[in-house]
Design an enzyme around this catalytic site. Structure first.
Site, mmCIF file in Angstrom:
data_model
loop_
_atom_site.group_PDB
_atom_site.id
_atom_site.type_symbol
_atom_site.label_atom_id
_atom_site.label_comp_id
_atom_site.label_asym_id
_atom_site.label_seq_id
_atom_site.Cartn_x
_atom_site.Cartn_y
_atom_site.Cartn_z
ATOM 1 N N HIS C 249 0.862 -1.170 0.000
ATOM 2 C CA HIS C 249 0.000 0.000 0.000
ATOM 3 C C HIS C 249 0.901 1.224 0.000
ATOM 4 C CE1 HIS C 249 -3.026 2.909 1.137
ATOM 5 N NE2 HIS C 249 -3.962 1.999 0.994
ATOM 6 N N ARG C 269 -6.652 10.460 -0.302
ATOM 7 C CA ARG C 269 -6.434 10.948 -1.661
ATOM 8 C C ARG C 269 -7.753 11.031 -2.430
ATOM 9 N NH1 ARG C 269 -2.917 6.724 -3.638
ATOM 10 N NH2 ARG C 269 -3.317 5.711 -1.648
#
Lengths: 265, 253, 632
Positions: C249, C269
């Site tokens: 990740h 994000r």
């Protein structure tokens, strides 16, 4: 000593609590604060004098509404409905029991005195001294559930106090007047409204009881407002104890002639 | 950076135990759970501790640090002085299994006693419509990570073993409140809250709220509103009189 | 004879995360007696860590979304190595599985018209993730947990016993699967609390044990993720595929050291957070791969417009698939443009008001405040790649989740194929639900179709018991080994040598290290007794980790290309000849072998969902001959 934390099967730790902070301080301060108010309020309620400043129409909240013939002329804004009272009945007898009840059953004060006076528990993770505990499931503590009805009456009393504060804009010549006493009365009454409206019962009535806020946008707004106030309920509870004492003390001092009111108009 | 810290950890089982002292290295940015793990890896390989995510999301590593119910993974070492003695014990409301691990089955028993979500019977999957403002109250309670620190600190059962029977504890009274406020739940949970889950035992002293690592306002937003709802049904003189006179059961708003 | 507590069930589900619970619900609803066995307490499974949401093309936020678009995104994200049938089932069934959760009591965030709100996420063309703030995993696990309770209440009403048909065995570890001939006959394990042995006699076992992250040093995974299910399947004779594909990740915490690796949700994000290097530059614009050029904006203005007007702008490269972002961060740090603690900056504070951040990302705000003393509403976060998810897993039949061994099923992270070489964010939670349910159905059908129940041989039980207590009585004869030390050596080696960027030489080194650790394992000695002994638990988990690590390393060495979660420094390009090859891992009891196996070609109508221009980037010319775009 409690069997709870020493009940069979639990970790054998001999001390009742392992807290290293000064956990005893908040309950101690609460006790001192509550005791101070109770003593002051009791003395003043039974004093029977210096509750009314005739020149400026200042009436202490402890004697409002004053509805017996014992009340000095002018102080009975709502008339005198009954005859003279014996000395052991406070002149504010009509409102005082409800105000006392409102605060006794108030969710914040309950927390405060259960913790500090009743020590149940005195602080989190500190063992309480009693062996038996049934909380608010039995008489008399089951009566705490009546908070809402005390709230209704407290609302009425707040209206009366507001009226008292408004008619106090009075000068000795009968026209408009204003002094420091007015400011104090006004601040007190605003704080009383703040305390009363921030009450958990009020929050419930305003909208908390609804399942669908979206179906009642106005009440949702109201609930949001009360919720914001409600976060400050504890602060307001203490502030109003302070403003009540301060208001009464000021009226007493002016009424007794110990000081004279600072007049602006 | 690092320093040696004084630790006192309870070691034992359901029959006996003691607080044992350790001196152990501490580095910058560490939490109490790191130190417990270092103890395991270097000095006490069989020290039992329950943990999972180490990020305050699973609620496994509940214990008491210096007498306060806390998550081991969310208690930073920087909150203590370097020369401070740090005492770590298991939760004291539940039976101990070993060292810092307790038997929390009480909570699972209570969870099972709360009547499940009861949607309208004819509502099909995909047809659920709810407004954000209507789900927000219950969403706050669903932040609960079931660390059971509120259950542990609640004096009703912490100090009174015999109340465990009648009292479900803040976590599960909050679950009742969550469902009571769920916009599509059809069950009336006010009577059961009082009669089966022991809401009346709560004296709103707020320790549950104080220790909640998720900062859920358990008392103000779940328990007191629940008490108010119960009061409206059970202790409203007008409702009570009406029920007596007309023998009707009060309807839900 | 060993003292063993015995239980008889129709289905035993190992693992109580999303997939396990969903499988158990299904099996119980089919009327089977079901046991759920988990290493932690009920409701603590790693699913709680999932933050962003559940991907399902409900089309609530953008009505253009449908299963075909979701299918395409999934295949694209996995670089067309996915098992297309799984991707198809997943895309088709995910919306139903999400709606079903609402009937169990889940409370997702809502749209204005009262439906389930959906958010943007990396690799998903439309806002697709049903979510609850940034704690969707918690909502999912709690909802499934509460559904199980609700089923137990039904059983209680009927029989007076909550556990008549479904029982949770919490804090219980399964160490061996037992067979009768070639069929599954049960599972052997021990109670973590008491150390006592427990035996499940059951014709069907569903593996739902999650991943393998604990073989790596920097990981977002909890201690439970030791590849138990992978190892159990291998030892039982089943196969693993795609083990070389491990998702790092891109955004894990990097500071302080004790929380290094803990996840920072992609939702940061998705909601507007951007990645910057130490020069303050939004570097992701420099890392858009050729295959994604037409979908991602190449300038900040367009990228920023996309949040509010996604129909007329290309999306921000901050939301490229995870493998791309992780590699980009890795490159920036290597080039000396990293943050003080070896990551890059993830900035949301300059992008929206503090109040909004607290509302949308409450648990991130909380996590940074409490663990790193960073206020994300006022300053950027420092983030870096962390081992997060294994795409590889048990090779299963897409429709029934059945493994190669009759009676064995696998769902969720432990199953392989669905995500190809790289998983899209949000596709994990939907995977759990879709294939958890299918594993439940598959197991139920299997049990219903049996004529007689398999039996467990006492000798197998004795053998399993003897294996489990070995660490108390080491036989190796060498120096006594500490399980914690061996574990950390394995983690360090896997992290450094089979991590985000790989080279043949380094992988060989890792394999040597694995051999060395394997040789030392018989010398592991643990102190104390069997009651809740973490040293012993780790020693047992270590057997699994080492087995699985070997599969990972061997497969990584064989695949000479870079694709998704497998990046070879010595073979940096994606190679179309490798697209169709799956690497299959199996063991004969002592040695682990990895062999190539071709993937079944995609069904024609699915194949035609893609434009020829896109497929040309992944497929060989030969494979494309049947596509209408090529024929025309």
């Amino acid at each position: 000593m409690t069997v709870g934390i020493n009940a069979p099967g639990r970790a054998r730790i001999s001390v009742r609590n392992l807290r290293t902070d000064r956990w005893w301080l908040p309950p101690l301060l609460t006790n001192l604060g509550l005791a101070t108010f109770v003593i002051y309020a009791t003395v003043r309620s039974f004093m029977g004098q210096w509750y009314w400043v005739n020149d400026y129409h200042y009436l202490t909240p402890f004697y409002s509404p004053c509805i017996s013939e014992s009340c000095v002329p002018g102080s009975s804004h709502f008339g005198q409905w009954i005859g003279e009272l014996p000395g052991w009945i406070p002149m504010g007898f009509l409102a005082l029991p409800f105000l006392l009840g409102f605060r006794l059953t108030c969710y914040y004060y309950r927390k405060a005195y259960y913790r500090s006076v009743w020590q149940s528990p005195v602080a989190c993770a500190v063992a309480e001294p009693r062996v038996k505990y049934s909380g608010e499931t039995k008489f008399p503590l089951i009566l705490q559930n009546l908070h809402r009805y005390f709230f209704y009456v407290a609302g009425l009393v707040a209206v009366i106090n507001t009226y008292d504060a408004i008619v106090a804009f009075h000068s000795p010549d009968g026209g408009f007047g204003m002094g420091l006493g007015n400011v104090i009365l006004l601040v007190n009454v605003i704080m009383l409204w703040g305390y009363t409206l921030s009450c958990h019962s009020c929050r419930h009535i305003a909208g908390g009881r609804l399942k669908h806020f979206s179906a009642h946008p106005l009440r949702y707004k109201l609930w949001t407002l009360v919720s914001k106030l409600n976060v400050r309920h504890m602060q307001l509870a203490w502030i109003t104890l302070g403003t009540l004492v301060l208001t009464d003390l000021y009226v007493m001092l002016v009424a007794s002639g110990a000081i004279s009111d600072l007049r602006f108009v | 950076m690092g320093y040696k810290a004084q630790f006192r950890v309870w070691r034992g089982d359901d029959e006996s135990g003691e607080l044992r002292d350790y001196v152990i290295e501490v580095n910058e940015g560490e939490v109490v759970l790191d130190i417990i793990h270092r103890l395991q890896a270097t000095q006490a390989p069989d020290l039992a501790v329950r943990w999972n995510c180490k990020a305050g999301k699973c609620g496994s590593c509940s214990a008491e640090i210096n007498g306060k119910p806390r998550l081991l993974c969310m208690t930073r070492m920087s909150t203590f002085d370097e020369d401070e003695l740090i005492t770590v014990t298991p939760m004291r409301t539940f039976p101990v299994i070993r060292d810092l691990v307790t038997d929390v089955s009480y909570n699972y028993t209570k969870a099972r006693e709360v009547q499940s979500f009861t949607p309208p019977p004819d509502l099909k999957p995909g047809e659920y419509r709810m407004q954000q403002v209507d789900v927000e109250r219950s969403q706050e309670f669903r932040k609960c990570i079931e660390c059971f620190l509120c259950q542990n600190t609640c004096h009703v059962i912490r100090d009174h073993e015999e109340n465990k029977e009648a009292f479900s504890g803040p976590r599960f009274l909050m679950r009742v409140a969550e469902l009571e406020m769920h916009p599509l739940d059809t069950a009336d949970r006010r009577d059961t809250a009082q009669d089966e889950h022991g809401l009346g035992y709560c004296n709103i002293t707020k320790c549950c709220t104080d220790v909640c690592p998720e900062h859920i306002k358990i008392t103000d937003n779940a328990l007191i509103p629940m008490k108010e709802r119960v009061a409206g049904r059970r202790y409203d003189p007008v409702v009570w009189l009406g029920n007596k006179l007309f023998r009707r059961s009060s309807k839900k708003s | 004879m060993t003292q063993v507590e015995r239980h008889t069930y129709d289905v035993v589900v190992i693992g109580a995360g999303g997939a396990g619970l969903r499988a158990a619900i299904e099996a119980r609803q089919r009327g089977l007696r079901t046991a759920v066995v988990c290493k932690s307490l009920f409701g603590k499974a790693h699913t709680v860590m999932a933050e962003g949401g559940v991907a399902a093309s409900m089309g609530n936020a953008n009505s253009n979304d449908n299963w075909q678009v979701h299918f395409r995104d999934t295949m694209r994200g996995g670089k067309f190595l996915n098992n297309w049938r799984m991707a198809e089932l997943h895309a088709k069934e995910a919306p139903d599985r999400v709606w079903e959760l609402e009937t169990y009591g889940a409370l997702f965030d809502r749209t204005k018209d009262g439906r389930i709100s959906q958010r943007n996420f990396g690799g998903h063309e439309y806002p697709r993730l049903a979510h609850v703030g940034d704690r969707t995993g918690l909502e999912l696990i709690r909802t499934l947990q509460q559904k199980i309770v609700s089923l137990q209440q039904e059983d209680h009403k009927e029989t007076g016993d909550y556990e008549a048909k479904i029982k949770v065995f919490a804090e219980c570890t399964i160490t061996e699967l037992l067979k009768d001939g070639d069929k599954i006959a049960g599972a052997f394990g021990y109670w973590r609390e008491s150390g006592r042995f427990i035996l499940f006699e059951a014709p069907a076992v569903v593996l739902a044990t999650g991943g393998i992250g604990k073989s790596f040093k920097v990981t977002s995974n909890s201690w439970e993720y030791t590849g138990d299910g992978h190892a159990l399947a291998l030892k039982a004779g089943a196969t693993l595929i795609n083990m070389e594909f491990i998702q790092f990740h891109p955004t894990g915490m990097v500071w302080p050291p004790s929380v290094k690796g803990i996840l920072v949700t992609e939702g940061v994000r998705g909601d507007g957070g951007v990645l910057r290097n130490s020069d303050g530059k939004r570097f992701m614009f420099d890392y858009i791969p050729e295959v994604f050029k037409d979908k991602y904006a190449d300038n900040e203005e367009e990228a920023d417009r996309w949040y509010t007007d996604p129909d007329n702008n290309r999306r921000t490269p901050d939301l490229l698939p995870r493998d791309e972002v992780a590699r980009a961060i890795n490159s920036e740090v290597k080039a000396g443009r990293g943050s003080p603690h070896g990551g890059v900056f993830l900035d949301i504070s300059s992008r929206m008001p503090a109040e909004e951040i607290r509302r949308r990302l409450p648990s991130m705000h909380h996590q940074f405040k409490e663990l790193a003393d960073v206020d994300i509403t006022a300053e950027p976060m420092e983030v870096g790649p962390t081992c997060h998810y294994v795409m590889g897993g048990v090779e299963v039949d897409p429709d029934t989740a059945a493994a190669k061994v009759p009676g064995l099923f696998a769902a969720g992270e432990v199953a392989g194929g669905m995500h190809g070489s790289n998983r899209l964010g949000g596709n994990s939670l939907s995977d759990l639900l879709v294939f958890g349910r299918r594993a439940g159905t598959g197991a139920a059908d299997y049990v219903d179709g049996l004529t007689d129940r398999p039996e467990i041989a006492q000798s197998d039980v004795d053998k399993a018991a003897a294996g489990a207590v070995l660490p108390f009585d080491p036989r190796g004869g060498g120096v006594e080994e500490n399980p914690y030390t061996l574990h950390s050596e394995l983690q360090q080696s896997m992290n450094d040598l089979v991590g985000i960027i790989r080279k043949a030489g380094e992988i060989r080194q890792a394999l040597q290290k694995i051999d060395e650790i394997k040789a030392r394992i018989p010398n592991i000695a643990v102190e104390g007794h069997r009651q809740f002994n973490p040293g012993w638990h780790l020693a047992i988990d270590l057997y699994n980790m080492i087995l699985v690590s070997e599969c990972v390393a061997k497969a990584a060495l064989l695949r000479e290309e870079s694709r998704g979660g497998h990046t070879r420094d010595d073979h940096p390009a994606m190679n179309a000849n490798w697209r169709n090859k799956l690497l299959v891992c199996s063991t004969d009891g002592t040695d682990v072998s990895v062999v190539e196996q071709p993937q079944l070609p995609m069904r024609q109508e699915l194949f035609e969902l893609f434009e020829i221009g896109e497929l040309e980037k992944y497929y060989t010319g030969e494979e494309l001959a049947a596509h209408p775009g090529r024929k025309a």
